[in-house]
Design an enzyme around this catalytic site. Structure first.
Site, PDB file in Angstrom:
ATOM      1  N   TRP A 113      14.602 -48.425 -17.929  1.00  0.00           N
ATOM      2  CA  TRP A 113      14.388 -48.460 -18.931  1.00  0.00           C
ATOM      3  C   TRP A 113      15.891 -49.291 -20.170  1.00  0.00           C
ATOM      4  O   TRP A 113      14.904 -49.825 -21.033  1.00  0.00           O
ATOM      5  CB  TRP A 113      14.573 -47.290 -19.267  1.00  0.00           C
ATOM      6  CG  TRP A 113      13.341 -46.775 -20.621  1.00  0.00           C
ATOM      7  CD1 TRP A 113      13.735 -45.830 -21.063  1.00  0.00           C
ATOM      8  CD2 TRP A 113      12.479 -47.982 -21.229  1.00  0.00           C
ATOM      9  NE1 TRP A 113      12.958 -45.477 -22.545  1.00  0.00           N
ATOM     10  CE2 TRP A 113      11.754 -47.196 -22.179  1.00  0.00           C
ATOM     11  CE3 TRP A 113      11.907 -48.661 -20.613  1.00  0.00           C
ATOM     12  CZ2 TRP A 113      11.743 -48.261 -22.773  1.00  0.00           C
ATOM     13  CZ3 TRP A 113      10.325 -49.643 -21.765  1.00  0.00           C
ATOM     14  CH2 TRP A 113      10.414 -48.727 -22.551  1.00  0.00           C
ATOM     15  N   LYS A 119       7.494 -33.412 -20.292  1.00  0.00           N
ATOM     16  CA  LYS A 119       5.389 -34.091 -20.285  1.00  0.00           C
ATOM     17  C   LYS A 119       6.760 -34.288 -18.401  1.00  0.00           C
ATOM     18  O   LYS A 119       5.507 -34.292 -17.354  1.00  0.00           O
ATOM     19  CB  LYS A 119       5.072 -35.651 -20.678  1.00  0.00           C
ATOM     20  CG  LYS A 119       6.915 -36.157 -20.766  1.00  0.00           C
ATOM     21  CD  LYS A 119       5.943 -37.380 -19.342  1.00  0.00           C
ATOM     22  CE  LYS A 119       7.191 -38.541 -19.859  1.00  0.00           C
ATOM     23  NZ  LYS A 119       8.579 -38.094 -19.867  1.00  0.00           N
ATOM     24  N   ARG A 144       8.077 -41.470 -11.536  1.00  0.00           N
ATOM     25  CA  ARG A 144       9.098 -41.572 -10.834  1.00  0.00           C
ATOM     26  C   ARG A 144       9.636 -39.373 -10.973  1.00  0.00           C
ATOM     27  O   ARG A 144       9.611 -39.272  -9.641  1.00  0.00           O
ATOM     28  CB  ARG A 144      10.631 -41.590 -11.081  1.00  0.00           C
ATOM     29  CG  ARG A 144      11.341 -40.800 -12.715  1.00  0.00           C
ATOM     30  CD  ARG A 144      12.661 -41.541 -12.124  1.00  0.00           C
ATOM     31  NE  ARG A 144      12.922 -43.016 -13.050  1.00  0.00           N
ATOM     32  CZ  ARG A 144      12.966 -43.745 -13.414  1.00  0.00           C
ATOM     33  NH1 ARG A 144      14.776 -43.018 -13.914  1.00  0.00           N
ATOM     34  NH2 ARG A 144      13.523 -45.152 -13.596  1.00  0.00           N
ATOM     35  N   ASN A 145       9.276 -39.010 -11.630  1.00  0.00           N
ATOM     36  CA  ASN A 145       8.169 -37.588 -12.227  1.00  0.00           C
ATOM     37  C   ASN A 145       7.353 -37.153 -11.499  1.00  0.00           C
ATOM     38  O   ASN A 145       6.685 -36.663 -10.304  1.00  0.00           O
ATOM     39  CB  ASN A 145       8.306 -37.330 -13.000  1.00  0.00           C
ATOM     40  CG  ASN A 145       9.830 -37.315 -14.071  1.00  0.00           C
ATOM     41  OD1 ASN A 145      10.464 -35.787 -13.752  1.00  0.00           O
ATOM     42  ND2 ASN A 145       9.850 -38.160 -14.452  1.00  0.00           N
ATOM     43  N   GLU A 180      13.970 -36.525 -14.359  1.00  0.00           N
ATOM     44  CA  GLU A 180      14.116 -35.890 -15.399  1.00  0.00           C
ATOM     45  C   GLU A 180      13.631 -34.383 -14.906  1.00  0.00           C
ATOM     46  O   GLU A 180      14.724 -33.353 -15.428  1.00  0.00           O
ATOM     47  CB  GLU A 180      14.673 -36.777 -16.778  1.00  0.00           C
ATOM     48  CG  GLU A 180      15.524 -37.566 -16.444  1.00  0.00           C
ATOM     49  CD  GLU A 180      16.424 -36.861 -17.430  1.00  0.00           C
ATOM     50  OE1 GLU A 180      16.735 -36.166 -17.350  1.00  0.00           O
ATOM     51  OE2 GLU A 180      17.381 -37.925 -18.146  1.00  0.00           O
TER      52      GLU A 180
END
Length: 339
Positions: free
Chosen positions: A12, A195, A260-261, A286
């Protein structure tokens, strides 16, 4: 045109840095992996994080924070949550020597475990005590892989200072990423952070073989939890969670294979352990960190967050996924709309 230091040269950070250079800004990337910096400088690629993509050739990378911050008018934090405080401390020392007062923009989406602080709180504490107006948060449906290909999206830029939010809006916007200003800084940050926890849950459902109805229900009830935490603990505005940093970011993060989550959750649903997943992801998940802070916040203020609490138990208390789903579906009946 602005001189911008982008702190964090993962996927990112690299994409945002390249985009900002495309917009006509003077950009430098900062990161602590020498091989990544060397590749960016020599080949304008970052294959450690982004395959088959080239950065704007005018974006250099450095491992020297003082060099990165030299003359910067904007410092953009695109770091893992756990790294923000120490880098901010070091940045403050450098800025104190020069007397510079750049605008701080955070694209990091997380809540610091232990302190339970949002990123804007950390930056205010470490860089600009008692001056949160110099902080802007950007958050919305924006996977690096999509923005790198100049796919269309929209992102919120939030600050307690309308002037600074508009400044970021002007500098960051282009013909494929549209920025909207927002005055609810904490709400935008909470949506972007929590989220990720719901996205892990969505991935788990997919890994367990559940269908679209289950995913839609999970996301809707997950948004209710995010809103509840934002309003009750942080004093956010409820409407913020109907916007880009709330439902917008949640939809893409809880449904896309670029998330990725979501990918981490899917593997956990398929039976893999959290340690295995984190070891093999190669990127920061995260949500696995944020859920610790969410668990502490929910307990502290007695906030009803059953999905987030279930994810915490699965990740850190070895709870059985199937039993957690059964327990959740068997909870006492409740009205749909309540804070």
């Amino acid at each position: 045109m602005a001189k911008i230091a982008v702190l964090g040269n993962g996927s990112w950070g690299s994409v945002l840095g390249s985009m900002l250079a495309d917009n006509g800004n003077d950009v430098v990337l900062y990161g602590n992996i020498d091989s990544v910096n060397q590749e960016i400088n020599e080949h304008h690629t970052n294959t450690h994080y982004m395959k088959n993509w080239k950065l704007n050739p005018n974006v250099p990378a450095t491992g020297d924070l003082e060099k990165a911050l030299d003359g910067a008018e904007i410092i953009l934090f695109v770091l893992p949550t756990k790294a923000v405080r120490i880098v901010a401390k070091n940045a403050r020392k450098i800025l104190d020597k020069t007397g510079a007062t750049p605008l701080l923009v955070t694209a990091t989406k997380g809540i610091e475990p232990g302190s339970k602080k949002l990123i804007s709180d950390i930056l205010t504490e470490e860089v600009y005590p008692n001056d949160s107006e110099k902080i802007v948060a950007i958050s919305g449906p924006s996977h690096a892989e999509n923005v790198a290909q100049k796919d269309l999206t929209a992102i919120a830029c939030a600050s307690t200072s309308e002037e600074n939010a508009k400044r970021v809006q002007k500098i960051f916007s282009n013909n494929y990423v549209r920025f909207y200003t927002n005055d609810d800084l904490v709400g935008v940050e909470v949506g972007g952070a929590v989220k990720n926890v719901i996205a892990i849950a969505a991935g788990i459902l997919v890994g367990k073989g559940y269908g679209d109805d289950a995913k839609a229900a999970l996301m809707t009830r997950g948004l209710a939890e995010i809103t509840r935490l934002g309003v009750k603990y942080f004093g956010a505005k409820p409407m913020t969670f109907s916007g880009l940093s709330g439902i917008g970011d949640l939809i893409v993060t809880a449904t896309s294979q670029n998330s990725r989550n979501w990918r981490a959750g899917k593997q956990i649903g398929e039976g893999k352990s959290l340690d295995y997943v984190l070891d093999h992801m190669g990127q920061v998940v995260e949500g696995a960190t944020t859920v610790k802070a969410v668990h502490e916040l929910a307990e502290e203020k007695n906030i009803d967050m059953p999905i987030s609490e279930a994810i915490y138990r699965v990740l850190y208390e070895n709870a059985d996924v199937d039993q957690e789903i059964k327990t959740m579906m068997g909870r006492n009946p409740k009205p749909e709309i309540q804070l």
